[in-house]
Write a protein that holds these residues in place. Structure first.
Motif, PDB file in Angstrom:
ATOM      1  N   MET A 178       0.847  -1.199   0.000  1.00 53.84           N
ATOM      2  CA  MET A 178       0.000   0.000   0.000  1.00 53.84           C
ATOM      3  C   MET A 178       0.888   1.255   0.000  1.00 53.84           C
ATOM      4  SD  MET A 178      -3.020   1.127   2.658  1.00 53.84           S
ATOM      5  CE  MET A 178      -1.998   1.353   4.082  1.00 53.84           C
ATOM      6  N   THR A 179       0.597   2.190  -0.934  1.00 56.67           N
ATOM      7  CA  THR A 179       1.352   3.446  -0.952  1.00 56.67           C
ATOM      8  C   THR A 179       0.713   4.429   0.036  1.00 56.67           C
ATOM      9  OG1 THR A 179      -0.023   4.338  -2.693  1.00 56.67           O
ATOM     10  CG2 THR A 179       1.973   3.173  -3.378  1.00 56.67           C
ATOM     11  N   HIS A 180       1.499   5.382   0.471  1.00 56.55           N
ATOM     12  CA  HIS A 180       0.979   6.434   1.365  1.00 56.55           C
ATOM     13  C   HIS A 180       1.265   7.807   0.787  1.00 56.55           C
ATOM     14  CE1 HIS A 180       0.417   3.468   4.565  1.00 56.55           C
ATOM     15  NE2 HIS A 180      -0.356   4.388   5.109  1.00 56.55           N
ATOM     16  N   HIS A 181       0.277   8.674   0.870  1.00 53.83           N
ATOM     17  CA  HIS A 181       0.469  10.069   0.449  1.00 53.83           C
ATOM     18  C   HIS A 181      -0.043  10.961   1.563  1.00 53.83           C
ATOM     19  CE1 HIS A 181       0.555   7.926  -3.385  1.00 53.83           C
ATOM     20  NE2 HIS A 181       1.249   8.954  -3.848  1.00 53.83           N
ATOM     21  N   ASP A 182       0.436  12.201   1.572  1.00 52.47           N
ATOM     22  CA  ASP A 182      -0.127  13.139   2.551  1.00 52.47           C
ATOM     23  C   ASP A 182      -1.615  13.322   2.280  1.00 52.47           C
ATOM     24  OD1 ASP A 182       2.306  13.586   3.780  1.00 52.47           O
ATOM     25  OD2 ASP A 182       2.831  15.244   2.436  1.00 52.47           O
ATOM     26  N   ALA A 183      -1.957  13.458   0.996  1.00 54.82           N
ATOM     27  CA  ALA A 183      -3.374  13.663   0.651  1.00 54.82           C
ATOM     28  C   ALA A 183      -3.741  12.834  -0.565  1.00 54.82           C
ATOM     29  CB  ALA A 183      -3.629  15.146   0.358  1.00 54.82           C
ATOM     30  N   VAL A 184      -4.943  12.294  -0.532  1.00 58.82           N
ATOM     31  CA  VAL A 184      -5.518  11.665  -1.720  1.00 58.82           C
ATOM     32  C   VAL A 184      -6.736  12.495  -2.105  1.00 58.82           C
ATOM     33  CG1 VAL A 184      -6.716   9.651  -2.643  1.00 58.82           C
ATOM     34  CG2 VAL A 184      -4.692   9.344  -1.213  1.00 58.82           C
TER      35      VAL A 184
ATOM     36  N   VAL B 121      -8.344   7.319   6.867  1.00 57.55           N
ATOM     37  CA  VAL B 121      -6.956   6.809   6.871  1.00 57.55           C
ATOM     38  C   VAL B 121      -6.535   6.194   5.537  1.00 57.55           C
ATOM     39  CG1 VAL B 121      -6.840   6.393   9.360  1.00 57.55           C
ATOM     40  CG2 VAL B 121      -7.764   4.601   7.860  1.00 57.55           C
ATOM     41  N   ALA B 122      -7.511   5.862   4.688  1.00 57.44           N
ATOM     42  CA  ALA B 122      -7.162   5.236   3.407  1.00 57.44           C
ATOM     43  C   ALA B 122      -8.360   5.320   2.476  1.00 57.44           C
ATOM     44  CB  ALA B 122      -6.780   3.771   3.615  1.00 57.44           C
ATOM     45  N   VAL B 123      -8.090   5.128   1.178  1.00 52.20           N
ATOM     46  CA  VAL B 123      -9.197   4.972   0.238  1.00 52.20           C
ATOM     47  C   VAL B 123      -8.971   3.660  -0.512  1.00 52.20           C
ATOM     48  CG1 VAL B 123      -9.419   7.469  -0.059  1.00 52.20           C
ATOM     49  CG2 VAL B 123      -8.174   6.161  -1.745  1.00 52.20           C
ATOM     50  N   ARG B 124     -10.084   3.074  -0.909  1.00 53.53           N
ATOM     51  CA  ARG B 124     -10.017   1.789  -1.602  1.00 53.53           C
ATOM     52  C   ARG B 124     -10.748   1.927  -2.939  1.00 53.53           C
ATOM     53  NH1 ARG B 124      -8.997  -3.344   0.380  1.00 53.53           N
ATOM     54  NH2 ARG B 124      -9.055  -2.846   2.591  1.00 53.53           N
ATOM     55  N   THR B 125     -10.193   1.328  -3.997  1.00 54.20           N
ATOM     56  CA  THR B 125     -10.859   1.410  -5.304  1.00 54.20           C
ATOM     57  C   THR B 125     -11.678   0.150  -5.560  1.00 54.20           C
ATOM     58  OG1 THR B 125      -9.088   0.334  -6.539  1.00 54.20           O
ATOM     59  CG2 THR B 125      -8.905   2.719  -6.234  1.00 54.20           C
ATOM     60  N   GLY B 126     -12.511   0.227  -6.616  1.00 52.98           N
ATOM     61  CA  GLY B 126     -13.344  -0.913  -6.988  1.00 52.98           C
ATOM     62  C   GLY B 126     -12.515  -2.135  -7.328  1.00 52.98           C
ATOM     63  N   ASP B 127     -11.277  -1.923  -7.781  1.00 58.57           N
ATOM     64  CA  ASP B 127     -10.401  -3.048  -8.124  1.00 58.57           C
ATOM     65  C   ASP B 127      -9.640  -3.590  -6.922  1.00 58.57           C
ATOM     66  OD1 ASP B 127     -11.178  -2.851 -10.707  1.00 58.57           O
ATOM     67  OD2 ASP B 127      -9.447  -1.653 -11.354  1.00 58.57           O
ATOM     68  N   GLY B 128      -9.924  -3.056  -5.749  1.00 61.91           N
ATOM     69  CA  GLY B 128      -9.309  -3.582  -4.534  1.00 61.91           C
ATOM     70  C   GLY B 128      -7.979  -2.943  -4.177  1.00 61.91           C
ATOM     71  N   GLU B 129      -7.553  -1.904  -4.929  1.00 54.66           N
ATOM     72  CA  GLU B 129      -6.311  -1.215  -4.538  1.00 54.66           C
ATOM     73  C   GLU B 129      -6.587  -0.366  -3.304  1.00 54.66           C
ATOM     74  OE1 GLU B 129      -3.607   0.311  -8.082  1.00 54.66           O
ATOM     75  OE2 GLU B 129      -5.737   0.527  -8.551  1.00 54.66           O
ATOM     76  N   ARG B 130      -5.570  -0.235  -2.452  1.00 58.37           N
ATOM     77  CA  ARG B 130      -5.742   0.560  -1.229  1.00 58.37           C
ATOM     78  C   ARG B 130      -4.638   1.616  -1.174  1.00 58.37           C
ATOM     79  NH1 ARG B 130      -4.685  -0.434   4.424  1.00 58.37           N
ATOM     80  NH2 ARG B 130      -6.300   0.617   5.649  1.00 58.37           N
ATOM     81  N   PHE B 131      -5.017   2.855  -0.930  1.00 56.07           N
ATOM     82  CA  PHE B 131      -4.046   3.945  -0.870  1.00 56.07           C
ATOM     83  C   PHE B 131      -4.132   4.590   0.515  1.00 56.07           C
ATOM     84  CE2 PHE B 131      -5.305   3.416  -5.270  1.00 56.07           C
ATOM     85  CZ  PHE B 131      -4.083   3.397  -5.948  1.00 56.07           C
TER      86      PHE B 131
END
Ligand code: FAD
Length: 530
Positions: free
Chosen positions: A1-7, A265-275
């Motif tokens: 999982m990648t981390h950014h200050d802001a998504v 704390v995170a967002v998740r996409t329809g394809d199951g990726e987590r940021f």
């Protein structure tokens, strides 16, 4: 999982403005976009006819030209160039004359004076009042609520424009403002048509301010368009983002914003990726999607969930694009060719169409907002042709059709085409031979608009009604009025937030500012993380 200050979820103008402001503050930023391309409702393509650029949704950006949120980004250094039509706005009148708004106020006034003695001076008087207070009004409208600094500035200038009488006039329905100030038809239809850019009925409070605001922006900054197509504006925003090290990923529909201990704390996409998110999620999505789908029900603060039960969308929209083999064959050509054209007859006819839409009736003679895009920017199509569009509002729920009774609100392909025929017939009456010049026509009904941009719920283009009962501190629900959502680190930065629809970037900038401010408060300088 990648981390950014802001998504940032969504790459409409507001999402891209938010990302730019956060990058300027040194944050690492990732923008996730559901569609295959960026831009939200600010996109263009050669998908109607290969020789023509058509704006898929929006076209004219007076609010953008006046907005500090966009101006401060110096997008001209990232390839943006503005273009203007010979006249800002036109409205054909029943007698074959035109009501015209020229960027030079003296020309506008001269044309009005010829049509009705006294109206020229009355128009210039309105312009002079606006000179004294207009900047402060625009800054106040686009600032986070309450607009302390700009609001105080406006208050200081209020006396010079007539004090509370001016406030009262701005709260007066536009139909009355126009009637009280002017004797002729031209200024009346221009003011009323400009109020029609929002979904406020022309006989309701708030429409007066909208009509005056848009008309005076026409006099001060014009209704500019990006050279090459609407998408050039969002492309410039995106180029600035990548030049600052920001990242943008398309085809990533965010389906969940994860909350832990009341913080996003995170967002998740329809394809199951987590940021993962260190500081903030900026949601450039509709309020209905954010609070109804992207957050788990238990994570939505109770008062927000309660308020959303009465959240009101703005009306749906049917937009038609035409590739024309020649200019629009107006019955009588205007003395200056306008970029934006309002087709709606008299103030009374426009009022009727608005009233019908707000009472779930499909208008027989809809108010059409249209754009002569090659007239506005000659790069849009070969010389002598016209890239043209018109849109009309339709009820979100159809109860009845005031026309031939064939529109039910299903808005399938056949119904959209029938409604487009109704719109085209209005054009044919004012521009005989219009149909003969059509090389290609494309109709985008409420479903097609939403499929191309999920924020356009049911074809609503303003992120929720712009009427007074859902503005300022009442937007999107009573008590918000700012970008904060009640969930830590999660900010609403779309047109559903104050100050609402239009391409000005203010909700995006307000959201970014709120995120930066909270981070500073939460992590004072000596404890702030890198
Ligand atoms: C037909 C039409 C004509 C218009 N004309 C004008 C005009 O001439 N001038 C003007 O100023 N305004 C106009 N507007 C209004 C203006 O375009 C909008 O108010 C403005 O684009 C709002 O910007 P936004 O960033 O809030 O949302 P949008 O521009 O709608 O962008 C939202 C973005 O978020 C993405 N998204 C949504 N959900 C998700 C998710 N779950 N995951 C990832 N991405 C997601 C969408 O795909 C979209 O790209 C018009 C709008 C329409 C539809």
């Amino acid at each position: 999982m990648t981390h950014h200050d802001a998504v940032v979820v969504g790459s409409g103008p507001n999402g891209l403005v938010a990302a730019n402001h956060l990058l300027d503050a040194g944050w690492s930023v990732l923008v996730l976009e559901a569609q295959p391309e960026i831009g939200g409702a600010v996109r263009s393509a050669r998908d109607v006819h290969p020789d023509f650029v058509h704006d898929t949704f929006s076209s004219f950006y007076p609010l953008g030209a006046a907005s500090p949120a966009l101006q401060s980004l110096d997008l001209e250094s990232h390839g943006l160039r503005w273009s203007h039509a010979p006249a800002v706005l036109g409205h054909p009148l029943a007698d074959g004359e035109w009501a015209l708004l020229h960027r030079d106020r003296e020309v506008t006034a001269h044309l009005m004076e010829l049509q009705h003695p006294g109206d020229g001076d009355a128009w210039l008087a309105l312009c002079q009042q606006w000179d004294r207070i207009g900047d402060q009004v625009v800054q106040s409208l686009l600032a986070p609520f309450p607009p302390v600094r700009a609001g105080l500035g406006a208050l200081r200038r209020l006396r010079s424009v007539g004090g509370l009488a001016f406030v009262q006039e701005m709260l007066t329905p536009v139909a009355d403002v126009a009637r009280l100030r002017f004797g002729g038809e031209a200024p009346r239809v221009l003011l009323a048509g400009n109020a029609g850019h929002a979904d406020i009925p022309l006989t309701s409070p708030g429409s007066g301010l909208m009509g005056v605001l848009m008309s005076m922006l026409g006099q001060t900054v014009g209704f500019p368009v990006p050279e090459g197509g609407a998408g050039m504006l969002t492309q410039a925003l995106a180029r600035r983002i990548t030049s600052l090290g920001g990242e943008i990923l398309c085809d990533r529909e965010v389906t969940r914003i994860e909350v832990d201990g009341s913080r996003a704390v995170a967002v998740r996409t329809g394809d199951g990726e987590r940021f993962g998110v260190r500081r903030a999620v900026i949601a450039d999505v509709s309020a209905t999607a954010l609070f109804g789908r992207l957050l788990a029900p238990d994570d939505v603060p109770t008062r927000v969930a309660r308020g959303m039960r009465s959240f009101q969308l703005d009306p749906g929209t049917v937009k038609v694009d035409w590739a024309l083999s020649g200019e629009v064959p107006w019955g009588r050509a205007p003395s200056y060719a306008p970029g934006t054209v309002h087709l709606g007859g008299s103030v009374e006819q426009m009022s009727l169409a608005f009233h019908q839409v707000s009472s779930q009736t499909v208008p027989a003679a809809p108010f059409l907002l249209s754009g002569q895009m090659t007239t506005s920017d000659p790069t849009r199509s070969p010389s002598g042709t016209e890239s043209f569009w018109a849109y009309s509002h339709v009820p979100q729920q159809v109860r009845t059709d005031a026309g031939d009774g064939t529109i039910t609100g299903r808005w399938d392909t056949a119904e959209c085409e029938r409604y487009a025929d109704r719109m085209q017939q209005q054009l044919e009456e004012l521009a005989p031979g219009f149909g003969d010049r059509v090389l290609e026509r494309r109709v985008l009904g409420p479903h097609e608009l939403e499929a191309r941009d999920a924020n356009l719920v049911g074809g609503a283009l303003g992120g929720g009604t712009a009427q007074l009962h859902q503005q300022l501190v009442l937007r999107p629900v009573p008590g918000l009025g700012r970008a904060e959502t009640g969930v830590g680190g999660l900010y609403l930065g779309s047109a559903s937030a104050h100050p609402g629809g239009g391409v000005h970037g203010a909700p995006g900038r307000n959201a970014a500012r709120a995120a930066l401010l909270h981070h500073r408060v939460r992590w004072p300088r000596d404890r702030r993380r890198a």
